[in-house]
Design a protein around this motif. Structure first.
Motif, PDB file in Angstrom:
ATOM      1  N   ARG A 259     -31.868 -48.337   5.591  1.00 48.09           N
ATOM      2  CA  ARG A 259     -31.348 -47.288   4.712  1.00 48.09           C
ATOM      3  C   ARG A 259     -29.922 -47.676   4.320  1.00 48.09           C
ATOM      4  O   ARG A 259     -29.282 -48.477   5.002  1.00 48.09           O
ATOM      5  N   PRO A 260     -29.395 -47.094   3.233  1.00 43.12           N
ATOM      6  CA  PRO A 260     -28.017 -47.412   2.854  1.00 43.12           C
ATOM      7  C   PRO A 260     -27.021 -46.946   3.905  1.00 43.12           C
ATOM      8  O   PRO A 260     -27.231 -45.939   4.591  1.00 43.12           O
ATOM      9  N   ALA A 261     -25.940 -47.687   4.035  1.00 43.31           N
ATOM     10  CA  ALA A 261     -24.856 -47.273   4.919  1.00 43.31           C
ATOM     11  C   ALA A 261     -24.174 -46.036   4.344  1.00 43.31           C
ATOM     12  O   ALA A 261     -24.131 -45.832   3.124  1.00 43.31           O
ATOM     13  N   PHE A 262     -23.638 -45.200   5.233  1.00 41.23           N
ATOM     14  CA  PHE A 262     -22.900 -44.028   4.790  1.00 41.23           C
ATOM     15  C   PHE A 262     -21.611 -44.448   4.094  1.00 41.23           C
ATOM     16  O   PHE A 262     -20.911 -45.355   4.548  1.00 41.23           O
ATOM     17  N   THR A 263     -21.299 -43.762   2.986  1.00 40.89           N
ATOM     18  CA  THR A 263     -20.031 -44.009   2.306  1.00 40.89           C
ATOM     19  C   THR A 263     -18.901 -43.298   3.042  1.00 40.89           C
ATOM     20  O   THR A 263     -19.130 -42.413   3.879  1.00 40.89           O
ATOM     21  N   TYR A 264     -17.686 -43.679   2.699  1.00 46.02           N
ATOM     22  CA  TYR A 264     -16.534 -43.014   3.317  1.00 46.02           C
ATOM     23  C   TYR A 264     -16.494 -41.541   2.933  1.00 46.02           C
ATOM     24  O   TYR A 264     -16.157 -40.684   3.756  1.00 46.02           O
ATOM     25  N   ALA A 265     -16.864 -41.222   1.705  1.00 44.41           N
ATOM     26  CA  ALA A 265     -16.873 -39.817   1.267  1.00 44.41           C
ATOM     27  C   ALA A 265     -17.894 -39.010   2.067  1.00 44.41           C
ATOM     28  O   ALA A 265     -17.637 -37.844   2.421  1.00 44.41           O
ATOM     29  N   GLN A 266     -19.038 -39.607   2.363  1.00 48.58           N
ATOM     30  CA  GLN A 266     -20.037 -38.905   3.177  1.00 48.58           C
ATOM     31  C   GLN A 266     -19.517 -38.672   4.592  1.00 48.58           C
ATOM     32  O   GLN A 266     -19.719 -37.600   5.167  1.00 48.58           O
ATOM     33  N   TRP A 267     -18.842 -39.678   5.143  1.00 50.58           N
ATOM     34  CA  TRP A 267     -18.276 -39.508   6.480  1.00 50.58           C
ATOM     35  C   TRP A 267     -17.192 -38.432   6.458  1.00 50.58           C
ATOM     36  O   TRP A 267     -17.139 -37.570   7.349  1.00 50.58           O
ATOM     37  N   ALA A 268     -16.306 -38.461   5.463  1.00 52.20           N
ATOM     38  CA  ALA A 268     -15.216 -37.483   5.392  1.00 52.20           C
ATOM     39  C   ALA A 268     -15.755 -36.070   5.259  1.00 52.20           C
ATOM     40  O   ALA A 268     -15.237 -35.126   5.875  1.00 52.20           O
ATOM     41  N   ALA A 269     -16.819 -35.891   4.479  1.00 53.08           N
ATOM     42  CA  ALA A 269     -17.429 -34.563   4.357  1.00 53.08           C
ATOM     43  C   ALA A 269     -18.043 -34.134   5.687  1.00 53.08           C
ATOM     44  O   ALA A 269     -17.953 -32.964   6.086  1.00 53.08           O
ATOM     45  N   HIS A 270     -18.663 -35.092   6.378  1.00 49.48           N
ATOM     46  CA  HIS A 270     -19.286 -34.814   7.682  1.00 49.48           C
ATOM     47  C   HIS A 270     -18.245 -34.396   8.718  1.00 49.48           C
ATOM     48  O   HIS A 270     -18.523 -33.543   9.579  1.00 49.48           O
ATOM     49  N   ARG A 271     -17.040 -34.970   8.639  1.00 49.63           N
ATOM     50  CA  ARG A 271     -15.998 -34.701   9.631  1.00 49.63           C
ATOM     51  C   ARG A 271     -14.854 -33.851   9.067  1.00 49.63           C
ATOM     52  O   ARG A 271     -13.761 -33.809   9.645  1.00 49.63           O
ATOM     53  N   ALA A 272     -15.102 -33.162   7.964  1.00 51.71           N
ATOM     54  CA  ALA A 272     -14.036 -32.405   7.304  1.00 51.71           C
ATOM     55  C   ALA A 272     -13.368 -31.408   8.247  1.00 51.71           C
ATOM     56  O   ALA A 272     -12.141 -31.228   8.215  1.00 51.71           O
ATOM     57  N   ALA A 273     -14.151 -30.751   9.097  1.00 52.49           N
ATOM     58  CA  ALA A 273     -13.584 -29.741  10.000  1.00 52.49           C
ATOM     59  C   ALA A 273     -12.619 -30.358  10.998  1.00 52.49           C
ATOM     60  O   ALA A 273     -11.710 -29.669  11.498  1.00 52.49           O
ATOM     61  N   ALA A 274     -12.772 -31.639  11.297  1.00 53.58           N
ATOM     62  CA  ALA A 274     -11.834 -32.297  12.205  1.00 53.58           C
ATOM     63  C   ALA A 274     -10.467 -32.445  11.551  1.00 53.58           C
ATOM     64  O   ALA A 274      -9.434 -32.383  12.230  1.00 53.58           O
ATOM     65  N   PHE A 275     -10.461 -32.631  10.229  1.00 52.23           N
ATOM     66  CA  PHE A 275      -9.199 -32.766   9.505  1.00 52.23           C
ATOM     67  C   PHE A 275      -8.597 -31.406   9.165  1.00 52.23           C
ATOM     68  O   PHE A 275      -7.376 -31.296   9.023  1.00 52.23           O
ATOM     69  N   ASP A 276      -9.440 -30.388   9.022  1.00 49.64           N
ATOM     70  CA  ASP A 276      -8.951 -29.053   8.684  1.00 49.64           C
ATOM     71  C   ASP A 276      -9.822 -28.023   9.396  1.00 49.64           C
ATOM     72  O   ASP A 276     -10.896 -27.658   8.905  1.00 49.64           O
ATOM     73  N   PRO A 277      -9.383 -27.550  10.584  1.00 47.04           N
ATOM     74  CA  PRO A 277     -10.189 -26.596  11.361  1.00 47.04           C
ATOM     75  C   PRO A 277     -10.540 -25.321  10.610  1.00 47.04           C
ATOM     76  O   PRO A 277     -11.494 -24.632  10.971  1.00 47.04           O
ATOM     77  N   ALA A 278      -9.795 -25.013   9.555  1.00 45.93           N
ATOM     78  CA  ALA A 278     -10.093 -23.813   8.776  1.00 45.93           C
ATOM     79  C   ALA A 278     -11.453 -23.905   8.108  1.00 45.93           C
ATOM     80  O   ALA A 278     -12.017 -22.889   7.681  1.00 45.93           O
ATOM     81  N   LEU A 279     -12.016 -25.129   8.019  1.00 40.38           N
ATOM     82  CA  LEU A 279     -13.300 -25.315   7.366  1.00 40.38           C
ATOM     83  C   LEU A 279     -14.479 -25.043   8.300  1.00 40.38           C
ATOM     84  O   LEU A 279     -15.631 -25.072   7.866  1.00 40.38           O
ATOM     85  N   VAL A 280     -14.187 -24.793   9.574  1.00 44.22           N
ATOM     86  CA  VAL A 280     -15.276 -24.531  10.535  1.00 44.22           C
ATOM     87  C   VAL A 280     -15.988 -23.236  10.177  1.00 44.22           C
ATOM     88  O   VAL A 280     -15.342 -22.223   9.904  1.00 44.22           O
TER      89      VAL A 280
END
Length: 280
Positions: A259-280
């Motif tokens: 399968r295709p490797a995950f893009t950086y944008a996909q990873w950032a969306a997946h981990r968005a709450a780690a960068f901004d807890p308000a998104l939890v």
């Protein structure tokens, strides 16, 4: 039975999940299984790579193992126990830095680990990722405190890889018995630090920017956060060497994982709450 060391880490936890999804019997080595929760279907056993006497029981009945050696310690004792237990295949989480002309501290440690596996005589696979996307979680404190990420060589490009992709390749190496292979893994895009900060900003929905600081200031900042001096020096030298250049891309994730490797944008969306807890 497949034994997973580092089974709660960025890569190991995904290895465990994928093996369970494939219907495999999974055992996790844990310093204190009673103090952790594990996925249903996992057998957690007490053990520590730094305590070789704890390993024979953990390896009993195990045919294959995923070996991640934290702090580059304990591999020799594990491999000795694995030989005695009749392990049929070990998949080692290594690093692409072993191939560098100047491997530095990290590359030299991984070279030592790979050589220890070779010397053991066990059938092996070396999984050699480049930079992890999760390395950029080091920016979390700066992003949490403002809109500026400070670092060195903002135009240095890498092709960071998602730990989920590293795990997917490791699992295929185990299940497909890809013995004697040593794939180098990258993400699917060459991205500068400036570009990665912009992508994180889009993922969390607020403006961020990268600000260049002198290498000496950056080094002191990293020392303050507990990073080892040789690792910092290697990081800075590596960024300097990549400044203004395009990173090489490996097709290995897609070729092996199917399968295709995950893009950086996909990873950032997946981990968005780690960068901004308000998104939890």
């Amino acid at each position: 039975m497949i034994l997973v060391t580092g089974g709660t880490g960025n890569v190991g936890a995904n290895v465990v999940r994928e093996l369970l999804d494939a219907g495999e019997r999974v055992r996790i080595l844990s310093r204190d299984p009673r103090g952790r929760s594990f996925p249903d279907g996992v057998e957690a056993v007490p053990g520590d790579l730094a305590r070789p006497e704890s390993l024979p029981a953990a390896l009993s009945g195990v045919g294959q193992a995923f070996l991640m050696s934290p702090a580059f310690a304990g591999a020799d004792g594990f491999l000795d126990a694995a030989q005695r237990a009749g392990l049929r295949h070990v998949v080692l989480l290594s690093s692409a830095s072993v191939l560098s002309e100047t491997p530095g501290f990290i590359g030299e440690q991984h070279q030592r680990l790979e050589q220890a596996v070779l010397d053991s005589g066990l059938p092996w696979t070396f999984v050699r990722p480049g930079a992890f996307m999760t390395n950029d979680l080091a920016w979390v404190p700066q992003i949490g405190n403002g809109a500026v990420v400070r670092g060195v060589y903002g135009n240095a490009a890498m092709a960071p890889v998602d730990p989920r992709d590293i795990a997917a390749v490791a699992v295929r190496a185990l299940l497909d018995r890809r013995v004697g292979e040593a794939p180098v893994l990258t993400g699917p895009q060459s991205l500068t630090q400036i570009e990665r900060v912009r992508i994180i900003a889009e993922a969390i929905g607020r403006p961020l920017r990268f600000e260049e600081v002198p290498p000496e200031q950056y080094r002191e900042q990293m020392l303050h956060h507990g990073m080892l001096a040789p690792v910092i020096d290697q990081l800075i030298a590596g960024l300097a060497a990549r400044d203004g250049k395009v990173a090489d891309i490996s097709p290995a994730v897609e070729e092996i994982a199917g399968r295709p490797a995950f893009t950086y944008a996909q990873w950032a969306a997946h981990r968005a709450a780690a960068f901004d807890p308000a998104l939890v």
